[in-house]
Design a protein around this motif. Structure first.
Motif, PDB file in Angstrom:
ATOM      1  N   SER A 221      11.114  21.558 -26.354  1.00  0.00           N
ATOM      2  CA  SER A 221      11.726  20.396 -26.997  1.00  0.00           C
ATOM      3  C   SER A 221      11.449  20.340 -28.496  1.00  0.00           C
ATOM      4  CB  SER A 221      11.215  19.105 -26.350  1.00  0.00           C
ATOM      5  OG  SER A 221       9.832  18.946 -26.627  1.00  0.00           O
ATOM      6  N   GLY A 222      10.406  21.014 -28.940  1.00  0.00           N
ATOM      7  CA  GLY A 222      10.041  20.967 -30.352  1.00  0.00           C
ATOM      8  C   GLY A 222       9.041  19.871 -30.666  1.00  0.00           C
ATOM      9  N   PHE A 223       8.726  19.028 -29.686  1.00  0.00           N
ATOM     10  CA  PHE A 223       7.738  17.973 -29.889  1.00  0.00           C
ATOM     11  C   PHE A 223       6.366  18.473 -29.458  1.00  0.00           C
ATOM     12  CE2 PHE A 223      11.677  15.551 -29.209  1.00  0.00           C
ATOM     13  CZ  PHE A 223      11.690  14.796 -30.370  1.00  0.00           C
ATOM     14  N   THR A 224       5.327  17.976 -30.097  1.00  0.00           N
ATOM     15  CA  THR A 224       3.965  18.341 -29.703  1.00  0.00           C
ATOM     16  C   THR A 224       3.550  17.498 -28.510  1.00  0.00           C
ATOM     17  OG1 THR A 224       2.894  16.684 -31.097  1.00  0.00           O
ATOM     18  CG2 THR A 224       3.389  18.842 -32.121  1.00  0.00           C
ATOM     19  N   ALA A 225       2.494  17.909 -27.843  1.00  0.00           N
ATOM     20  CA  ALA A 225       1.983  17.152 -26.700  1.00  0.00           C
ATOM     21  C   ALA A 225       1.558  15.747 -27.134  1.00  0.00           C
ATOM     22  CB  ALA A 225       0.815  17.884 -26.061  1.00  0.00           C
TER      23      ALA A 225
ATOM     24  N   ALA B 244       0.838  -1.210   0.000  1.00  0.00           N
ATOM     25  CA  ALA B 244       0.000   0.000   0.000  1.00  0.00           C
ATOM     26  C   ALA B 244       0.870   1.256   0.000  1.00  0.00           C
ATOM     27  CB  ALA B 244      -0.947  -0.007   1.203  1.00  0.00           C
ATOM     28  N   VAL B 245       1.956   1.249   0.771  1.00  0.00           N
ATOM     29  CA  VAL B 245       2.884   2.388   0.785  1.00  0.00           C
ATOM     30  C   VAL B 245       3.488   2.583  -0.606  1.00  0.00           C
ATOM     31  CG1 VAL B 245       5.128   3.189   1.675  1.00  0.00           C
ATOM     32  CG2 VAL B 245       3.381   2.338   3.250  1.00  0.00           C
ATOM     33  N   ALA B 246       3.867   1.484  -1.251  1.00  0.00           N
ATOM     34  CA  ALA B 246       4.386   1.582  -2.617  1.00  0.00           C
ATOM     35  C   ALA B 246       3.328   2.166  -3.552  1.00  0.00           C
ATOM     36  CB  ALA B 246       4.839   0.210  -3.111  1.00  0.00           C
ATOM     37  N   GLY B 247       2.084   1.758  -3.382  1.00  0.00           N
ATOM     38  CA  GLY B 247       0.994   2.301  -4.195  1.00  0.00           C
ATOM     39  C   GLY B 247       0.763   3.783  -3.946  1.00  0.00           C
ATOM     40  N   ILE B 248       0.879   4.202  -2.699  1.00  0.00           N
ATOM     41  CA  ILE B 248       0.769   5.631  -2.374  1.00  0.00           C
ATOM     42  C   ILE B 248       1.879   6.395  -3.083  1.00  0.00           C
ATOM     43  CG2 ILE B 248       1.063   7.321  -0.496  1.00  0.00           C
ATOM     44  CD1 ILE B 248      -0.405   5.243   1.312  1.00  0.00           C
ATOM     45  N   GLY B 249       3.066   5.822  -3.074  1.00  0.00           N
ATOM     46  CA  GLY B 249       4.189   6.462  -3.752  1.00  0.00           C
ATOM     47  C   GLY B 249       3.945   6.635  -5.234  1.00  0.00           C
ATOM     48  N   VAL B 250       3.443   5.601  -5.877  1.00  0.00           N
ATOM     49  CA  VAL B 250       3.148   5.698  -7.304  1.00  0.00           C
ATOM     50  C   VAL B 250       2.036   6.719  -7.539  1.00  0.00           C
ATOM     51  CG1 VAL B 250       2.315   4.434  -9.337  1.00  0.00           C
ATOM     52  CG2 VAL B 250       3.952   3.362  -7.786  1.00  0.00           C
ATOM     53  N   GLY B 251       1.046   6.745  -6.657  1.00  0.00           N
ATOM     54  CA  GLY B 251      -0.037   7.722  -6.779  1.00  0.00           C
ATOM     55  C   GLY B 251       0.446   9.153  -6.671  1.00  0.00           C
ATOM     56  N   LEU B 252       1.471   9.376  -5.861  1.00  0.00           N
ATOM     57  CA  LEU B 252       2.053  10.714  -5.757  1.00  0.00           C
ATOM     58  C   LEU B 252       2.932  11.044  -6.964  1.00  0.00           C
ATOM     59  CD1 LEU B 252       3.149  10.963  -2.014  1.00  0.00           C
ATOM     60  CD2 LEU B 252       1.364  12.278  -3.163  1.00  0.00           C
ATOM     61  N   ALA B 253       3.704  10.078  -7.420  1.00  0.00           N
ATOM     62  CA  ALA B 253       4.691  10.335  -8.471  1.00  0.00           C
ATOM     63  C   ALA B 253       4.107  10.351  -9.876  1.00  0.00           C
ATOM     64  CB  ALA B 253       5.803   9.286  -8.401  1.00  0.00           C
ATOM     65  N   TYR B 254       3.241   9.410 -10.184  1.00  0.00           N
ATOM     66  CA  TYR B 254       2.832   9.191 -11.570  1.00  0.00           C
ATOM     67  C   TYR B 254       2.166  10.398 -12.221  1.00  0.00           C
ATOM     68  CZ  TYR B 254       1.129   6.887 -15.741  1.00  0.00           C
ATOM     69  OH  TYR B 254       0.889   6.564 -17.042  1.00  0.00           O
ATOM     70  N   PRO B 255       1.176  11.032 -11.602  1.00  0.00           N
ATOM     71  CA  PRO B 255       0.534  12.161 -12.296  1.00  0.00           C
ATOM     72  C   PRO B 255       1.529  13.264 -12.668  1.00  0.00           C
ATOM     73  CG  PRO B 255      -0.808  11.492 -10.434  1.00  0.00           C
ATOM     74  CD  PRO B 255       0.488  10.750 -10.324  1.00  0.00           C
ATOM     75  N   SER B 256       2.400  13.613 -11.756  1.00  0.00           N
ATOM     76  CA  SER B 256       3.388  14.656 -12.036  1.00  0.00           C
ATOM     77  C   SER B 256       4.372  14.228 -13.107  1.00  0.00           C
ATOM     78  CB  SER B 256       4.151  15.029 -10.764  1.00  0.00           C
ATOM     79  OG  SER B 256       3.288  15.622  -9.836  1.00  0.00           O
ATOM     80  N   LEU B 257       4.849  12.989 -13.013  1.00  0.00           N
ATOM     81  CA  LEU B 257       5.802  12.496 -14.005  1.00  0.00           C
ATOM     82  C   LEU B 257       5.165  12.445 -15.388  1.00  0.00           C
ATOM     83  CD1 LEU B 257       7.549   9.620 -12.032  1.00  0.00           C
ATOM     84  CD2 LEU B 257       8.528  11.832 -12.688  1.00  0.00           C
ATOM     85  N   TYR B 258       3.918  12.006 -15.455  1.00  0.00           N
ATOM     86  CA  TYR B 258       3.240  11.932 -16.748  1.00  0.00           C
ATOM     87  C   TYR B 258       3.077  13.326 -17.350  1.00  0.00           C
ATOM     88  CZ  TYR B 258       0.149  10.637 -20.498  1.00  0.00           C
ATOM     89  OH  TYR B 258      -0.382  10.458 -21.743  1.00  0.00           O
ATOM     90  N   LEU B 259       2.670  14.269 -16.512  1.00  0.00           N
ATOM     91  CA  LEU B 259       2.514  15.644 -17.012  1.00  0.00           C
ATOM     92  C   LEU B 259       3.850  16.231 -17.456  1.00  0.00           C
ATOM     93  CD1 LEU B 259      -0.096  17.133 -14.531  1.00  0.00           C
ATOM     94  CD2 LEU B 259      -0.410  16.647 -16.969  1.00  0.00           C
ATOM     95  N   MET B 260       4.896  15.991 -16.674  1.00  0.00           N
ATOM     96  CA  MET B 260       6.216  16.504 -17.043  1.00  0.00           C
ATOM     97  C   MET B 260       6.690  15.910 -18.365  1.00  0.00           C
ATOM     98  SD  MET B 260       8.050  16.501 -13.284  1.00  0.00           S
ATOM     99  CE  MET B 260       9.678  16.362 -13.953  1.00  0.00           C
ATOM    100  N   ALA B 261       6.435  14.615 -18.549  1.00  0.00           N
ATOM    101  CA  ALA B 261       6.923  13.938 -19.741  1.00  0.00           C
ATOM    102  C   ALA B 261       6.098  14.243 -20.987  1.00  0.00           C
ATOM    103  CB  ALA B 261       6.939  12.433 -19.509  1.00  0.00           C
ATOM    104  N   SER B 262       4.840  14.639 -20.808  1.00  0.00           N
ATOM    105  CA  SER B 262       3.970  14.827 -21.973  1.00  0.00           C
ATOM    106  C   SER B 262       3.592  16.278 -22.230  1.00  0.00           C
ATOM    107  CB  SER B 262       2.701  13.974 -21.829  1.00  0.00           C
ATOM    108  OG  SER B 262       1.974  14.379 -20.682  1.00  0.00           O
ATOM    109  N   THR B 263       4.152  17.206 -21.474  1.00  0.00           N
ATOM    110  CA  THR B 263       3.868  18.621 -21.685  1.00  0.00           C
ATOM    111  C   THR B 263       4.868  19.195 -22.680  1.00  0.00           C
ATOM    112  OG1 THR B 263       2.982  18.840 -19.453  1.00  0.00           O
ATOM    113  CG2 THR B 263       3.655  20.871 -20.559  1.00  0.00           C
ATOM    114  N   ALA B 264       4.309  19.742 -23.759  1.00  0.00           N
ATOM    115  CA  ALA B 264       5.180  20.330 -24.786  1.00  0.00           C
ATOM    116  C   ALA B 264       5.838  21.579 -24.220  1.00  0.00           C
ATOM    117  CB  ALA B 264       4.368  20.673 -26.031  1.00  0.00           C
ATOM    118  N   GLY B 265       7.099  21.665 -24.404  1.00  0.00           N
ATOM    119  CA  GLY B 265       7.868  22.821 -23.950  1.00  0.00           C
ATOM    120  C   GLY B 265       8.760  23.282 -25.071  1.00  0.00           C
TER     121      GLY B 265
END
Length: 163
Positions: A100-104, A77-98
């Motif tokens: 880099s020249g790549f589209t979203a 459950a602690v590992a799941g809490i960790g993923v719940g905290l990390a994943y949304p931010s990581l996904y947004l960081m990785a898929s937000t066009a900045g």
């Protein structure tokens, strides 16, 4: 295999343990937005990946010292809490066009592809390690996974904070 062979848990107990992480992940992801507003500036990927690594290390340690299904539930459950905290931010960081020249859309496609290939490679490597010996292979597999999560947390410290 970790739970049924390593912990000698029945299928019912294994199901409870395995359900703890996705439930904790889902609830934490729902709460992460409110937490982010309340504690702006917090590095959720670092904290989340650290929690995921810690939960996995505890799960592995308990396998070696004396399997306990209740401790496994809490650790997972602690590992799941960790993923719940990390994943949304990581996904947004990785898929937000900045800059880099790549589209979203291109970035989102890259993230989904990386997740799929990473999952396949992780399962393949884990299968090889696990098949080497029953308990020793399980320990090696989950220790490797823990180290990968800890390394990701260290890398996240240096990542630009955009979310």
């Amino acid at each position: 295999m970790l739970l049924t062979d390593g912990y000698a848990a029945g299928l019912g107990h294994a199901t409870i343990v395995l359900s703890a992480a996705p439930l904790a992940w889902g609830v934490t992801s729902l709460c992460a937005t409110a937490l982010r507003r309340r504690w702006s500036g917090q590095r959720f990927p670092v904290v989340g990946l650290t929690l995921a690594a810690a939960g996995t290390i505890v799960l592995t340690s308990v396998l070696v010292t004396g399997p306990s299904v209740p401790i496994a539930v809490v650790a997972w459950a602690v590992a799941g809490i960790g993923v719940g905290l990390a994943y949304p931010s990581l996904y947004l960081m990785a898929s937000t066009a900045g800059s880099s020249g790549f589209t979203a859309t291109e970035l989102a496609t890259a993230v989904i592809t990386a997740e799929a290939i990473g999952g396949l490679l992780g399962r393949a490597a884990g299968g090889v390690l696990t098949s080497t010996a029953t308990t020793g292979g399980l320990v090696a597999t989950y220790l490797t996974y823990s180290l990968a999560l800890a390394a990701a947390a260290l890398v996240a410290i240096r990542a630009p904070h955009r979310t």
